[in-house]
Design a protein around this motif. Structure first.
Motif, PDB file in Angstrom:
ATOM      1  N   ASN A   1       0.875  -1.322   0.079  1.00  0.00           N
ATOM      2  CA  ASN A   1       0.229  -0.179  -0.158  1.00  0.00           C
ATOM      3  C   ASN A   1       0.832   1.046  -0.134  1.00  0.00           C
ATOM      4  N   GLY A   2       2.272   1.074  -0.175  1.00  0.00           N
ATOM      5  CA  GLY A   2       3.180   2.395  -0.421  1.00  0.00           C
ATOM      6  C   GLY A   2       3.876   2.715   1.078  1.00  0.00           C
ATOM      7  N   ASP A   3       3.206   1.871   2.321  1.00  0.00           N
ATOM      8  CA  ASP A   3       4.012   2.388   3.325  1.00  0.00           C
ATOM      9  C   ASP A   3       5.683   2.296   3.318  1.00  0.00           C
ATOM     10  N   THR A   4       6.485   3.277   3.737  1.00  0.00           N
ATOM     11  CA  THR A   4       7.721   3.279   3.563  1.00  0.00           C
ATOM     12  C   THR A   4       8.307   3.399   4.724  1.00  0.00           C
ATOM     13  N   CYS A   5       9.015   2.315   5.313  1.00  0.00           N
ATOM     14  CA  CYS A   5       9.685   2.116   6.643  1.00  0.00           C
ATOM     15  C   CYS A   5      11.178   2.317   6.351  1.00  0.00           C
TER      16      CYS A   5
ATOM     17  N   VAL B   1       5.478   8.965  10.842  1.00  0.00           N
ATOM     18  CA  VAL B   1       5.391   8.323  12.143  1.00  0.00           C
ATOM     19  C   VAL B   1       6.899   8.322  12.455  1.00  0.00           C
ATOM     20  N   ASP B   2       7.280   9.479  13.274  1.00  0.00           N
ATOM     21  CA  ASP B   2       8.457   9.428  13.763  1.00  0.00           C
ATOM     22  C   ASP B   2       9.335   8.815  14.648  1.00  0.00           C
ATOM     23  N   ARG B   3       8.580   7.825  15.377  1.00  0.00           N
ATOM     24  CA  ARG B   3       9.103   6.758  16.322  1.00  0.00           C
ATOM     25  C   ARG B   3       8.502   5.486  15.950  1.00  0.00           C
ATOM     26  N   GLU B   4       8.934   4.993  14.651  1.00  0.00           N
ATOM     27  CA  GLU B   4       8.470   3.777  14.235  1.00  0.00           C
ATOM     28  C   GLU B   4       9.220   2.611  14.902  1.00  0.00           C
ATOM     29  N   SER B   5       8.736   1.538  15.424  1.00  0.00           N
ATOM     30  CA  SER B   5       9.419   0.550  16.066  1.00  0.00           C
ATOM     31  C   SER B   5       9.549  -0.872  15.135  1.00  0.00           C
ATOM     32  N   SER B   6       8.885  -1.001  14.115  1.00  0.00           N
ATOM     33  CA  SER B   6       8.842  -2.220  13.303  1.00  0.00           C
ATOM     34  C   SER B   6      10.067  -2.220  12.762  1.00  0.00           C
ATOM     35  N   ALA B   7      10.706  -3.345  12.376  1.00  0.00           N
ATOM     36  CA  ALA B   7      12.042  -3.358  11.873  1.00  0.00           C
ATOM     37  C   ALA B   7      11.597  -3.108  10.340  1.00  0.00           C
TER      38      ALA B   7
ATOM     39  N   SER C   1       6.842  19.010  -4.405  1.00  0.00           N
ATOM     40  CA  SER C   1       8.068  19.778  -3.807  1.00  0.00           C
ATOM     41  C   SER C   1       8.349  19.478  -2.581  1.00  0.00           C
ATOM     42  N   GLU C   2       7.747  18.650  -1.793  1.00  0.00           N
ATOM     43  CA  GLU C   2       7.770  18.286  -0.098  1.00  0.00           C
ATOM     44  C   GLU C   2       8.971  17.536  -0.071  1.00  0.00           C
ATOM     45  N   SER C   3       9.414  17.886   1.259  1.00  0.00           N
ATOM     46  CA  SER C   3      11.148  17.130   1.523  1.00  0.00           C
ATOM     47  C   SER C   3      11.008  17.012   2.973  1.00  0.00           C
ATOM     48  N   TYR C   4      11.800  16.144   3.415  1.00  0.00           N
ATOM     49  CA  TYR C   4      12.231  15.634   4.849  1.00  0.00           C
ATOM     50  C   TYR C   4      13.470  15.394   5.129  1.00  0.00           C
ATOM     51  N   ARG C   5      13.944  15.947   6.404  1.00  0.00           N
ATOM     52  CA  ARG C   5      15.520  15.933   6.496  1.00  0.00           C
ATOM     53  C   ARG C   5      15.678  14.650   7.477  1.00  0.00           C
ATOM     54  N   LEU C   6      16.121  13.376   7.116  1.00  0.00           N
ATOM     55  CA  LEU C   6      16.464  12.490   8.017  1.00  0.00           C
ATOM     56  C   LEU C   6      17.740  12.378   8.761  1.00  0.00           C
ATOM     57  N   THR C   7      17.924  12.379  10.016  1.00  0.00           N
ATOM     58  CA  THR C   7      19.076  12.483  10.672  1.00  0.00           C
ATOM     59  C   THR C   7      19.482  11.056  11.310  1.00  0.00           C
ATOM     60  N   ALA C   8      20.861  11.113  11.582  1.00  0.00           N
ATOM     61  CA  ALA C   8      21.434   9.958  11.859  1.00  0.00           C
ATOM     62  C   ALA C   8      20.883   9.270  13.272  1.00  0.00           C
ATOM     63  N   GLY C   9      20.479   7.885  12.944  1.00  0.00           N
ATOM     64  CA  GLY C   9      19.858   7.167  13.905  1.00  0.00           C
ATOM     65  C   GLY C   9      18.267   7.320  14.186  1.00  0.00           C
ATOM     66  N   GLN C  10      17.758   8.016  12.987  1.00  0.00           N
ATOM     67  CA  GLN C  10      16.180   8.181  13.048  1.00  0.00           C
ATOM     68  C   GLN C  10      15.489   6.782  12.420  1.00  0.00           C
ATOM     69  N   HIS C  11      14.309   6.623  12.943  1.00  0.00           N
ATOM     70  CA  HIS C  11      13.722   5.472  12.434  1.00  0.00           C
ATOM     71  C   HIS C  11      12.151   6.073  12.466  1.00  0.00           C
ATOM     72  N   VAL C  12      11.691   6.044  11.094  1.00  0.00           N
ATOM     73  CA  VAL C  12      10.437   6.743  10.966  1.00  0.00           C
ATOM     74  C   VAL C  12       9.585   5.915   9.910  1.00  0.00           C
ATOM     75  N   LEU C  13       8.348   6.051   9.635  1.00  0.00           N
ATOM     76  CA  LEU C  13       7.484   5.380   8.796  1.00  0.00           C
ATOM     77  C   LEU C  13       6.633   6.549   7.794  1.00  0.00           C
ATOM     78  N   PHE C  14       6.781   6.310   6.733  1.00  0.00           N
ATOM     79  CA  PHE C  14       6.045   7.242   5.777  1.00  0.00           C
ATOM     80  C   PHE C  14       4.499   6.421   5.322  1.00  0.00           C
ATOM     81  N   GLU C  15       3.519   6.863   5.880  1.00  0.00           N
ATOM     82  CA  GLU C  15       2.291   5.961   5.646  1.00  0.00           C
ATOM     83  C   GLU C  15       2.210   6.585   4.101  1.00  0.00           C
TER      84      GLU C  15
END
Length: 307
Positions: free
Chosen positions: A140-144, A185-191, A163-177
């Protein structure tokens, strides 16, 4: 000497042969993958069971993880049944990593022109570092995305359709629904990467019993399992009594209890009656002399009815 047409062609040919040869640039190999781990197509060279990825390579993993050894160092893990593309990007050893579906893990020193693509998002590097990047794309496009490690590079993620953007820093774990940079979801827990290998049932049982191997278990339990569980057929009873004498059949069944083996006598079976066998031999058939006498009496009565 006048310059003829033939001599002009000859001189031109010699001049062309005297020019320095221009070396043709051969594309550098990006990496290699075992052909028994994945279906590999595109620009490649196959040598035995190894495919060298030259350009625009497509890798579809079989039912297990397909490791790609990168020429620049490090590796890419293409998780089970995932579809992945690897291309040259810019100059030098920079690469384009493209994930169509499934999951990948990138473990490699970053290059300035590295690019990572998913069906909805585009990743570029803001800073340099050690890539320990895990990405998973569902149906469904969810991107972990997990940018693991304190020395991981900072990534700029942009939407390929806006034109939207997002800055991903070191150690960050997110999910783009649904692959959207607006639904994060900026505190994703699934692998996000490859699932852990599942141990076979025998190894799981051994691990749960304290790590004992099958050989060690067999050494500690030499008693046959089939017999201890009553699965083996009992041995045939001994029959040493003489003919004509009543005998009693006794069977012993073994019970196994935590390393202790005991013999338990089963209830005695009812006596078995035997039929006595006669020792008198059967009468033998009549001899040849008796047969001739019988035939003689028959003819005597036939010709002398009154006698």
């Amino acid at each position: 000497m006048p310059l003829t047409k033939q001599s002009f062609i000859l001189m031109a040919g010699v001049a062309m042969l005297s020019l320095p040869a221009v070396a043709q640039e051969v594309p550098q190999t990006m990496g290699s993958v075992a052909t028994h781990d994945a279906l590999v197509t595109g620009g490649l060279e196959v040598r035995g069971e190894k495919a060298n990825l030259v350009s625009n390579a497509s890798i579809t993993a079989y039912d297990r993880t397909a490791p790609i050894s990168l020429q620049r160092g490090g590796e890419v893990l293409v998780c089970s049944t995932s579809q992945f593309h690897l291309l040259h990007s810019g100059t030098g050893e920079s690469l384009l990593f493209g994930l169509d579906r499934g999951s990948i893990e990138i473990h490699s020193p970053s290059q300035s022109q590295d690019v990572i693509l998913t069906p909805d998002l585009r990743f570029t590097l803001v800073t340099q570092g050690q890539l320990d990047l895990r990405i998973r794309v569902t149906g469904n496009g969810d991107t972990c995305v997990e940018n693991a490690g304190s020395k991981a590079p900072e990534l700029q993620i942009s939407d390929v359709f806006s034109s939207e953007s997002y800055r991903l820093t070191a150690g960050q774990h997110v999910l783009f629904e649904h692959g959207s940079l607006r639904e994060v979801v900026d505190r994703e827990s699934s692998a996000c990467g490859c699932p852990e290998a599942v141990l076979p049932v025998t190894e799981v049982a051994a691990a749960s019993s304290g790590g004992s191997t099958p050989a060690a278990v067999a050494a500690q339990n030499p008693f046959p399992t089939a017999v201890s569980q009553g699965l083996a057929p009992p041995p045939p009873p001994a029959n040493s009594a003489p003919v004509g004498v009543e005998h009693v059949q006794v069977s012993d069944s073994l019970s196994y209890n935590a390393g202790q083996t005991t013999a338990v006598a089963a209830p005695a079976a009812p006596p078995v009656k035997t039929v006595p066998v006669s020792t008198v031999p059967p009468p033998s058939p009549p001899g040849a002399g008796e047969i001739f006498h019988a035939v003689g009496r028959f003819f005597h009565k036939l010709f002398h009815p009154g006698s």
